[in-house]
Scaffold this active site. Sequence first.
Site, PDB file in Angstrom:
ATOM      1  CG  HIS A  17      -1.947  -1.012   1.332  1.00 54.27           C
ATOM      2  ND1 HIS A  17      -2.138  -1.794   2.452  1.00 54.27           N
ATOM      3  CD2 HIS A  17      -2.879  -1.418   0.436  1.00 54.27           C
ATOM      4  CE1 HIS A  17      -3.149  -2.622   2.244  1.00 54.27           C
ATOM      5  NE2 HIS A  17      -3.610  -2.428   1.035  1.00 54.27           N
ATOM      6  CB  SER A 131      -4.360  -6.481   4.736  1.00 59.74           C
ATOM      7  OG  SER A 131      -4.035  -5.215   4.222  1.00 59.74           O
TER       8      SER A 131
HETATM    9  P1  ADP Z   1      -9.794  -3.600  -0.725  1.00 64.58           P
HETATM   10  O1  ADP Z   1     -10.563  -4.330   0.313  1.00 64.58           O
HETATM   11  O2  ADP Z   1     -10.481  -2.403  -1.257  1.00 64.58           O
HETATM   12  O3  ADP Z   1      -9.203  -4.457  -1.828  1.00 64.58           O
HETATM   13  P2  ADP Z   1      -7.131  -3.458   0.312  1.00 64.58           P
HETATM   14  O4  ADP Z   1      -6.695  -2.748   1.543  1.00 64.58           O
HETATM   15  O5  ADP Z   1      -6.971  -4.935   0.275  1.00 64.58           O
HETATM   16  O6  ADP Z   1      -8.605  -2.985   0.097  1.00 64.58           O
HETATM   17  O7  ADP Z   1      -6.386  -2.842  -0.939  1.00 64.58           O
HETATM   18  C1  ADP Z   1      -6.514  -1.495  -1.286  1.00 64.58           C
HETATM   19  C2  ADP Z   1      -5.881  -1.276  -2.642  1.00 64.58           C
HETATM   20  O8  ADP Z   1      -4.481  -1.530  -2.577  1.00 64.58           O
HETATM   21  C3  ADP Z   1      -6.414  -2.193  -3.743  1.00 64.58           C
HETATM   22  O9  ADP Z   1      -6.430  -1.460  -4.946  1.00 64.58           O
HETATM   23  C4  ADP Z   1      -5.370  -3.283  -3.814  1.00 64.58           C
HETATM   24  O10 ADP Z   1      -5.312  -3.875  -5.102  1.00 64.58           O
HETATM   25  C5  ADP Z   1      -4.116  -2.496  -3.530  1.00 64.58           C
HETATM   26  N1  ADP Z   1      -3.070  -3.342  -2.963  1.00 64.58           N
HETATM   27  C6  ADP Z   1      -3.163  -4.170  -1.911  1.00 64.58           C
HETATM   28  N2  ADP Z   1      -1.991  -4.812  -1.689  1.00 64.58           N
HETATM   29  C7  ADP Z   1      -1.132  -4.380  -2.662  1.00 64.58           C
HETATM   30  C8  ADP Z   1       0.220  -4.690  -3.004  1.00 64.58           C
HETATM   31  N3  ADP Z   1       0.921  -5.592  -2.323  1.00 64.58           N
HETATM   32  N4  ADP Z   1       0.753  -4.050  -4.066  1.00 64.58           N
HETATM   33  C9  ADP Z   1       0.027  -3.161  -4.765  1.00 64.58           C
HETATM   34  N5  ADP Z   1      -1.255  -2.836  -4.511  1.00 64.58           N
HETATM   35  C10 ADP Z   1      -1.836  -3.431  -3.469  1.00 64.58           C
END
Ligand code: ADP
Length: 166
Positions: A17, A131
């Site tokens: 993130h 996460s």
């Molecule tokens: P959501 O429940 O909306 O998917 P997340 O917290 O899991 O929320 O993810 C928020 C955003 O960050 C999403 O667009 C996800 O694809 C991106 N994201 C999560 N982990 C990574 C990562 N390791 N690398 C790049 N983008 C990520």
Amino acid sequence: MKIGIYPGSFDPITLGHLDIIVRASGLVDKLIIGVLQNNAKKPLFTAEERVEFIERVIKEKTNLTSVQVEAFDGLLINYAAQKNASIIVRGLRAITDFEYELQIAQTNHKLNTKIDTVFFTTSVEYSYLSSSVVKEIAVYGGDIRQFVPDCIVQSVYDKYNSIRSV
Ligand code: ADP
């Protein structure tokens, strides 16, 4: 002023993130990180905790001044319009993310043609990171230091310790 929204659960924020936050903030004058409050995923951390973690990380790990963090509820596209955002930022890790993200992005564009979704492809070193992975390791007391910013590592362990002691 060009405003972007980076929405997500951030339960908790990971290095993946953070990488997207730093890269996306170069694209806009102001980046608002929208922490989804009422989430069907049943988050481990409260929205207040998730917001505070992100604020701590931005302050301690970056010199960004154009990033704002807040919790939000309801329809993302309405929230983005209310904030005068012209782009929504999302991260793409694998092809499995793509189908779902494409559908959401197209739906959002149908709902409001003034707002576009911009995708950042993950940096390879974080392509496996989520996460959920962090939580699965932390619940068993595993080492999460290479997955989340060091300033929140202890807070993640503390959460599991507080749950166990209830
Ligand atoms: P959501 O429940 O909306 O998917 P997340 O917290 O899991 O929320 O993810 C928020 C955003 O960050 C999403 O667009 C996800 O694809 C991106 N994201 C999560 N982990 C990574 C990562 N390791 N690398 C790049 N983008 C990520």
